[in-house]
Design a protein around this motif. Structure first.
Motif, PDB file in Angstrom:
ATOM      1  N   LEU A 103       0.951  -1.588   0.187  1.00  0.00           N
ATOM      2  CA  LEU A 103       0.529  -0.144   0.189  1.00  0.00           C
ATOM      3  C   LEU A 103       0.926   1.242  -0.120  1.00  0.00           C
ATOM      4  O   LEU A 103       0.263   2.231  -0.466  1.00  0.00           O
ATOM      5  CB  LEU A 103      -0.986  -0.218   0.716  1.00  0.00           C
ATOM      6  N   TRP A 104       1.923   1.174   0.547  1.00  0.00           N
ATOM      7  CA  TRP A 104       2.675   2.478   0.960  1.00  0.00           C
ATOM      8  C   TRP A 104       2.824   2.602  -0.395  1.00  0.00           C
ATOM      9  O   TRP A 104       3.287   3.494  -0.852  1.00  0.00           O
ATOM     10  CB  TRP A 104       4.147   2.645   2.154  1.00  0.00           C
ATOM     11  N   GLN A 105       3.875   1.596  -1.483  1.00  0.00           N
ATOM     12  CA  GLN A 105       4.975   1.251  -2.432  1.00  0.00           C
ATOM     13  C   GLN A 105       3.134   1.838  -3.231  1.00  0.00           C
ATOM     14  O   GLN A 105       3.781   2.981  -4.481  1.00  0.00           O
ATOM     15  CB  GLN A 105       4.748   0.363  -3.094  1.00  0.00           C
ATOM     16  N   LEU A 106       2.201   1.940  -3.837  1.00  0.00           N
ATOM     17  CA  LEU A 106       0.965   2.728  -4.139  1.00  0.00           C
ATOM     18  C   LEU A 106       0.743   3.949  -4.417  1.00  0.00           C
ATOM     19  O   LEU A 106       0.864   5.045  -4.829  1.00  0.00           O
ATOM     20  CB  LEU A 106       0.206   1.138  -4.201  1.00  0.00           C
ATOM     21  N   LEU A 107       1.078   4.429  -2.694  1.00  0.00           N
ATOM     22  CA  LEU A 107       0.896   5.508  -2.874  1.00  0.00           C
ATOM     23  C   LEU A 107       2.254   6.341  -3.195  1.00  0.00           C
ATOM     24  O   LEU A 107       1.801   7.313  -3.768  1.00  0.00           O
ATOM     25  CB  LEU A 107       0.769   5.786  -1.594  1.00  0.00           C
ATOM     26  N   VAL A 108       3.729   5.741  -3.189  1.00  0.00           N
ATOM     27  CA  VAL A 108       4.547   6.332  -3.970  1.00  0.00           C
ATOM     28  C   VAL A 108       4.902   6.268  -5.668  1.00  0.00           C
ATOM     29  O   VAL A 108       5.312   7.396  -6.195  1.00  0.00           O
ATOM     30  CB  VAL A 108       5.878   6.212  -2.760  1.00  0.00           C
ATOM     31  N   GLU A 109       4.104   5.141  -5.394  1.00  0.00           N
ATOM     32  CA  GLU A 109       3.605   4.900  -6.944  1.00  0.00           C
ATOM     33  C   GLU A 109       2.888   6.466  -7.944  1.00  0.00           C
ATOM     34  O   GLU A 109       2.880   6.928  -8.990  1.00  0.00           O
ATOM     35  CB  GLU A 109       3.595   4.016  -7.967  1.00  0.00           C
ATOM     36  N   THR A 110       1.851   6.082  -7.125  1.00  0.00           N
ATOM     37  CA  THR A 110       0.418   7.252  -7.961  1.00  0.00           C
ATOM     38  C   THR A 110       1.226   8.921  -7.615  1.00  0.00           C
ATOM     39  O   THR A 110       1.345   9.668  -8.882  1.00  0.00           O
ATOM     40  CB  THR A 110      -0.025   6.822  -6.674  1.00  0.00           C
ATOM     41  N   ASP A 111       1.860   9.237  -6.503  1.00  0.00           N
ATOM     42  CA  ASP A 111       2.442  10.151  -6.628  1.00  0.00           C
ATOM     43  C   ASP A 111       3.412  10.359  -7.657  1.00  0.00           C
ATOM     44  O   ASP A 111       3.062  11.837  -8.271  1.00  0.00           O
ATOM     45  CB  ASP A 111       3.094  10.076  -4.946  1.00  0.00           C
ATOM     46  N   ALA A 112       4.385   9.192  -7.918  1.00  0.00           N
ATOM     47  CA  ALA A 112       5.468   9.405  -8.510  1.00  0.00           C
ATOM     48  C   ALA A 112       4.587   9.784 -10.475  1.00  0.00           C
ATOM     49  O   ALA A 112       4.697  10.861 -11.259  1.00  0.00           O
ATOM     50  CB  ALA A 112       6.386   8.652  -8.995  1.00  0.00           C
ATOM     51  N   TYR A 113       3.516   8.992 -10.327  1.00  0.00           N
ATOM     52  CA  TYR A 113       2.721   9.265 -11.702  1.00  0.00           C
ATOM     53  C   TYR A 113       1.881  11.310 -11.733  1.00  0.00           C
ATOM     54  O   TYR A 113       1.876  11.305 -13.038  1.00  0.00           O
ATOM     55  CB  TYR A 113       1.428   8.695 -11.228  1.00  0.00           C
ATOM     56  N   VAL A 114       1.467  11.385 -10.713  1.00  0.00           N
ATOM     57  CA  VAL A 114       1.262  12.319 -10.027  1.00  0.00           C
ATOM     58  C   VAL A 114       1.859  13.835 -10.903  1.00  0.00           C
ATOM     59  O   VAL A 114       1.798  14.700 -11.123  1.00  0.00           O
ATOM     60  CB  VAL A 114       0.211  12.907  -9.500  1.00  0.00           C
ATOM     61  N   GLY A 115       2.924  13.391  -9.961  1.00  0.00           N
ATOM     62  CA  GLY A 115       3.888  14.613 -10.130  1.00  0.00           C
ATOM     63  C   GLY A 115       5.041  14.647 -11.291  1.00  0.00           C
ATOM     64  O   GLY A 115       5.386  16.000 -12.313  1.00  0.00           O
ATOM     65  N   ARG A 116       4.101  13.441 -12.660  1.00  0.00           N
ATOM     66  CA  ARG A 116       5.098  13.594 -13.616  1.00  0.00           C
ATOM     67  C   ARG A 116       4.281  14.241 -14.498  1.00  0.00           C
ATOM     68  O   ARG A 116       4.413  14.925 -15.348  1.00  0.00           O
ATOM     69  CB  ARG A 116       5.354  11.936 -14.559  1.00  0.00           C
ATOM     70  N   TRP A 117       2.379  14.123 -14.449  1.00  0.00           N
ATOM     71  CA  TRP A 117       1.905  14.356 -15.362  1.00  0.00           C
ATOM     72  C   TRP A 117       1.959  16.050 -14.735  1.00  0.00           C
ATOM     73  O   TRP A 117       1.146  17.094 -15.858  1.00  0.00           O
ATOM     74  CB  TRP A 117       0.099  13.941 -14.531  1.00  0.00           C
ATOM     75  N   MET A 118       2.084  16.720 -13.661  1.00  0.00           N
ATOM     76  CA  MET A 118       1.886  17.914 -12.770  1.00  0.00           C
ATOM     77  C   MET A 118       3.194  18.656 -13.976  1.00  0.00           C
ATOM     78  O   MET A 118       3.011  19.528 -14.164  1.00  0.00           O
ATOM     79  CB  MET A 118       2.971  18.072 -12.019  1.00  0.00           C
ATOM     80  N   TYR A 119       4.863  18.524 -14.071  1.00  0.00           N
ATOM     81  CA  TYR A 119       5.435  19.321 -14.473  1.00  0.00           C
ATOM     82  C   TYR A 119       7.300  18.186 -15.481  1.00  0.00           C
ATOM     83  O   TYR A 119       7.429  19.049 -15.810  1.00  0.00           O
ATOM     84  CB  TYR A 119       6.567  19.025 -12.913  1.00  0.00           C
ATOM     85  N   ASP A 120       6.267  17.438 -15.699  1.00  0.00           N
ATOM     86  CA  ASP A 120       7.467  16.304 -16.707  1.00  0.00           C
ATOM     87  C   ASP A 120       7.000  16.795 -18.084  1.00  0.00           C
ATOM     88  O   ASP A 120       6.349  16.502 -18.205  1.00  0.00           O
ATOM     89  CB  ASP A 120       7.080  14.816 -16.404  1.00  0.00           C
ATOM     90  N   PRO A 121       8.287  17.822 -18.785  1.00  0.00           N
ATOM     91  CA  PRO A 121       7.558  18.192 -20.005  1.00  0.00           C
ATOM     92  C   PRO A 121       6.939  16.589 -21.387  1.00  0.00           C
ATOM     93  O   PRO A 121       6.293  17.476 -21.697  1.00  0.00           O
ATOM     94  CB  PRO A 121       8.670  18.713 -20.519  1.00  0.00           C
ATOM     95  N   LEU A 122       7.916  15.968 -21.276  1.00  0.00           N
ATOM     96  CA  LEU A 122       7.789  14.099 -21.810  1.00  0.00           C
ATOM     97  C   LEU A 122       6.417  13.796 -21.827  1.00  0.00           C
ATOM     98  O   LEU A 122       5.447  13.631 -22.225  1.00  0.00           O
ATOM     99  CB  LEU A 122       8.325  13.344 -21.287  1.00  0.00           C
ATOM    100  N   VAL A 123       6.041  13.630 -20.694  1.00  0.00           N
ATOM    101  CA  VAL A 123       4.330  13.549 -19.900  1.00  0.00           C
ATOM    102  C   VAL A 123       3.593  14.753 -19.865  1.00  0.00           C
ATOM    103  O   VAL A 123       2.274  13.744 -20.675  1.00  0.00           O
ATOM    104  CB  VAL A 123       4.436  13.277 -18.399  1.00  0.00           C
ATOM    105  N   ARG A 124       4.059  15.163 -19.813  1.00  0.00           N
ATOM    106  CA  ARG A 124       3.257  15.924 -20.128  1.00  0.00           C
ATOM    107  C   ARG A 124       2.348  16.327 -21.759  1.00  0.00           C
ATOM    108  O   ARG A 124       1.050  16.439 -22.586  1.00  0.00           O
ATOM    109  CB  ARG A 124       3.119  17.626 -19.689  1.00  0.00           C
ATOM    110  N   GLY A 125       3.702  16.562 -22.788  1.00  0.00           N
ATOM    111  CA  GLY A 125       3.387  16.160 -23.796  1.00  0.00           C
ATOM    112  C   GLY A 125       3.031  15.251 -24.642  1.00  0.00           C
ATOM    113  O   GLY A 125       1.410  15.705 -24.924  1.00  0.00           O
ATOM    114  N   ILE A 126       3.342  14.145 -24.220  1.00  0.00           N
ATOM    115  CA  ILE A 126       2.376  12.720 -24.635  1.00  0.00           C
ATOM    116  C   ILE A 126       1.163  12.211 -24.199  1.00  0.00           C
ATOM    117  O   ILE A 126       0.516  12.099 -24.645  1.00  0.00           O
ATOM    118  CB  ILE A 126       3.105  11.465 -24.610  1.00  0.00           C
TER     119      ILE A 126
END
Length: 239
Positions: A103-126
């Motif tokens: 469950l903690w792993q899922l929370l951190v992985e989801t945060d990583a997804y959300v963080g990339r959607w927020m600021y990773d230019p490649l993720v936002r672009g695709i």
């Protein structure tokens, strides 16, 4: 005797990084410039509205450089998604090495997804590009892989006795991915996306996890965890 306070595991979010280090330096830099330029144009104008001429102008490169690496705009989008998926796998491997419970792993992985959607230019672009009907299958496959990984972690959590017995990991996993992707479409900017997903976890976790696990989570520092920093993602994606 007073029990010790709950401890918080390592829930910091690893930042995206390039996964093409096996490519020669000069080729790698050119390819990265093209991917970054394409991502910026896709994010601003969508896939259909992004002209190859504008991508080349933004990258400061010639048609020859483009066609040496990518035969078309579609090939650019495919390469962009491949880099996004590979860099996500690298992040998940790093998070998986922390020894967190599922469950903690899922929370951190989801945060990583959300963080990339927020600021990773490649993720936002695709993410913007994949809204087009002709690329919808690519989007479906991308989200299906995320959903499969989420369901796997929830099944592990269920087997470990961390979820309430009647919770179906498949349905819960589908709900998590639907929550996150829905918030991405509705959020009014990066901060709103972070708040929305955090609020969703605060509503979901108390009704699907055991009282023991939920009590430890509620007593942790999760609610005050550091937010993603835009500059970190920008620097990580420099060519």
């Amino acid at each position: 005797m007073t029990p010790p306070p709950p401890t918080t595991p390592d829930i910091t979010i690893p930042v995206s990084r390039w996964t093409d280090d096996a490519v020669g330096d000069r080729t790698r830099r050119t390819r990265r410039r093209l991917l970054l330029a394409a991502a910026a144009q896709f994010d601003t104008h969508g896939y259909r509205g992004a002209a190859l001429s504008d991508i080349l102008e933004a990258a400061g490169l010639t048609k020859g450089a483009l066609y040496f690496h990518f035969r078309s705009k579609l090939a650019l989008a495919e390469a962009l998604l491949d880099e996004v998926e590979r860099s996500c796998s690298a992040l998940f491997a790093e998070i998986g090495g922390r020894g967190l419970d599922p469950l903690w792993q899922l929370l951190v992985e989801t945060d990583a997804y959300v963080g990339r959607w927020m600021y990773d230019p490649l993720v936002r672009g695709i993410s913007s590009a994949l809204q087009e009907p002709e690329l919808r299958e690519m989007q479906t496959n991308w989200l299906a892989a995320w959903e499969s990984n989420t369901v796997t972690l929830l099944r592990e959590a269920h087997a470990a006795g961390l979820l309430i017995a009647h919770v179906d990991p498949l349905r819960a996993g589908r709900a998590v991915v639907a929550m996150a992707s829905g918030h991405f479409g509705l959020a009014q900017g990066p901060d709103d996306l972070w708040v929305r997903m955090s609020e969703s976890w605060e509503g979901l976790l108390p009704i699907v996890t055991t009282p023991d696990w939920c009590g430890r989570w509620e007593g942790s520092d999760w609610r005050t965890r550091p937010r993603p920093v835009a500059e970190d993602y920008r620097r990580a994606r420099e060519p």
